[in-house]
Write a protein that holds these residues in place. Structure first.
Motif, mmCIF file in Angstrom:
data_model
loop_
_atom_site.group_PDB
_atom_site.id
_atom_site.type_symbol
_atom_site.label_atom_id
_atom_site.label_comp_id
_atom_site.label_asym_id
_atom_site.label_seq_id
_atom_site.Cartn_x
_atom_site.Cartn_y
_atom_site.Cartn_z
ATOM 1 N N GLU A 15 -1.632 -13.463 7.361
ATOM 2 C CA GLU A 15 -2.843 -12.723 7.740
ATOM 3 C C GLU A 15 -3.996 -13.000 6.781
ATOM 4 O O GLU A 15 -5.169 -12.954 7.174
ATOM 5 N N HIS A 16 -3.663 -13.273 5.524
ATOM 6 C CA HIS A 16 -4.699 -13.452 4.501
ATOM 7 C C HIS A 16 -4.691 -14.865 3.931
ATOM 8 O O HIS A 16 -5.054 -15.076 2.767
ATOM 9 N N VAL A 69 -4.816 -8.191 -2.007
ATOM 10 C CA VAL A 69 -4.865 -7.157 -0.974
ATOM 11 C C VAL A 69 -3.452 -6.618 -0.778
ATOM 12 O O VAL A 69 -2.513 -7.402 -0.599
ATOM 13 N N SER A 105 0.854 -1.180 0.000
ATOM 14 C CA SER A 105 0.000 0.000 0.000
ATOM 15 C C SER A 105 0.894 1.236 0.000
ATOM 16 O O SER A 105 2.067 1.157 0.381
ATOM 17 N N THR A 160 1.147 -4.016 9.040
ATOM 18 C CA THR A 160 1.939 -5.207 8.718
ATOM 19 C C THR A 160 3.377 -4.827 8.396
ATOM 20 O O THR A 160 4.328 -5.472 8.855
ATOM 21 N N GLN A 212 0.986 3.674 2.019
ATOM 22 C CA GLN A 212 1.461 3.942 3.380
ATOM 23 C C GLN A 212 2.573 2.971 3.776
ATOM 24 O O GLN A 212 3.559 3.369 4.399
ATOM 25 N N ALA A 213 2.408 1.705 3.408
ATOM 26 C CA ALA A 213 3.436 0.708 3.720
ATOM 27 C C ALA A 213 4.721 1.020 2.967
ATOM 28 O O ALA A 213 5.830 0.887 3.507
ATOM 29 N N HIS A 221 2.083 -10.817 5.752
ATOM 30 C CA HIS A 221 0.883 -10.520 4.960
ATOM 31 C C HIS A 221 0.181 -11.807 4.516
ATOM 32 O O HIS A 221 -1.052 -11.913 4.604
ATOM 33 N N SER A 263 -0.472 -3.899 4.287
ATOM 34 C CA SER A 263 -0.950 -2.734 5.034
ATOM 35 C C SER A 263 0.183 -2.057 5.802
ATOM 36 O O SER A 263 1.268 -2.626 5.997
ATOM 37 N N GLU A 264 -0.092 -0.861 6.265
ATOM 38 C CA GLU A 264 0.883 -0.113 7.056
ATOM 39 C C GLU A 264 1.232 -0.831 8.361
ATOM 40 O O GLU A 264 2.417 -0.961 8.700
#
Length: 237
Positions: free
Chosen positions: A187-188, A196, A138, A202, A140-141, A184, A199-200
């Motif tokens: 998590e998914h 996906v 992402s 993660t 942010q990440a 990641h 994320s920040e």
């Protein structure tokens, strides 16, 4: 494939135990980044691997680090730069001798996630070759990772914290993305991790792990003898 062992004997093999003490690191270096490799074995048919992947998990005694330092080629050719190190304090003298078994729920959760990930079916190209899924960050990440990378870069300079382990620390930002990818995917595991972005939170967890591992790496290279200058300074101290 994976090489998982409670000992460090594989390093003797890499160092030339069966090849007249001539180290052969190529396949270990190539399999870290998925570079294509060809192996010619005399009268046997040549083996070609388009994207080899090797995982190594070793739990060797700390004392082996001193003996490994004599393999100068390991450092110069970049083998040590590809490892993540952990050097925990010894529990000897402080053990309660009351083992606590792993909770069944944790064991089952771990098994479930691993099997979910292993059962992912990758798409095939027109030549029936598996094509990897691509995981994206992402915005942010990515910004978090960029700031971390710039911080590492600054410490690679002369008199920086990583001055004497530039070979290892230079790969640390890349290693951090690998850790983020693993977190990641776990998590998914129930869905499609490639659909996906990372994320920040993660990425922050991955960077925290990478920062911790950098402290361990400094300690490990210290044991292995980072430089003659450091060794001399230690003797004077």
């Amino acid at each position: 494939i994976a090489i998982l062992s409670a000992e460090g004997g594989i390093f003797e093999n890499i160092g030339g135990r069966y090849s007249g003490s001539v180290p052969n690191l190529d396949i270990f270096l190539q399999a870290h980044s998925g570079d294509s490799a060809r192996v010619d074995r005399g009268s046997r048919e040549a083996v070609y691997m388009a994207s080899p992947a090797l995982t190594m998990g070793l739990s060797a005694q700390p004392g082996i680090l001193n003996s490994l330092a004599r393999h100068k080629g390991f450092r110069h050719l970049g083998l040590w730069a590809r490892f993540l190190f952990a050097l925990p304090p010894s529990p000897l003298g402080y053990r309660s001798l009351q083992a606590v078994p792993l909770a069944p729920s944790i064991r089952e959760d771990f098994r479930y996630v691993v099997h979910k990930l292993l059962n992912i079916v990758t798409p095939k190209d027109e030549f029936d070759r598996s094509q990897p899924y691509v995981i994206f960050l992402s915005p942010q990440a990515h910004q978090l990772w960029k700031s971390f990378s710039l911080g590492v870069e600054a410490e690679l300079a002369d008199d920086g914290e990583f001055e004497h382990i530039r070979d290892w620390a230079g790969k640390l930002p890349g290693q951090a993305t690998r850790i983020a990818g693993i977190l990641h995917c776990t998590e998914h595991a129930d869905g499609a991790p490639w659909k996906v972005p990372v994320s920040e939170p993660t990425m922050q967890s991955a960077l925290n792990i990478a920062a911790t591992l950098s402290r361990h790496a400094l300690a490990v290279f210290h044991l292995m003898g980072t430089s003659q200058e450091l060794h001399t300074a230690q003797k004077i101290w």
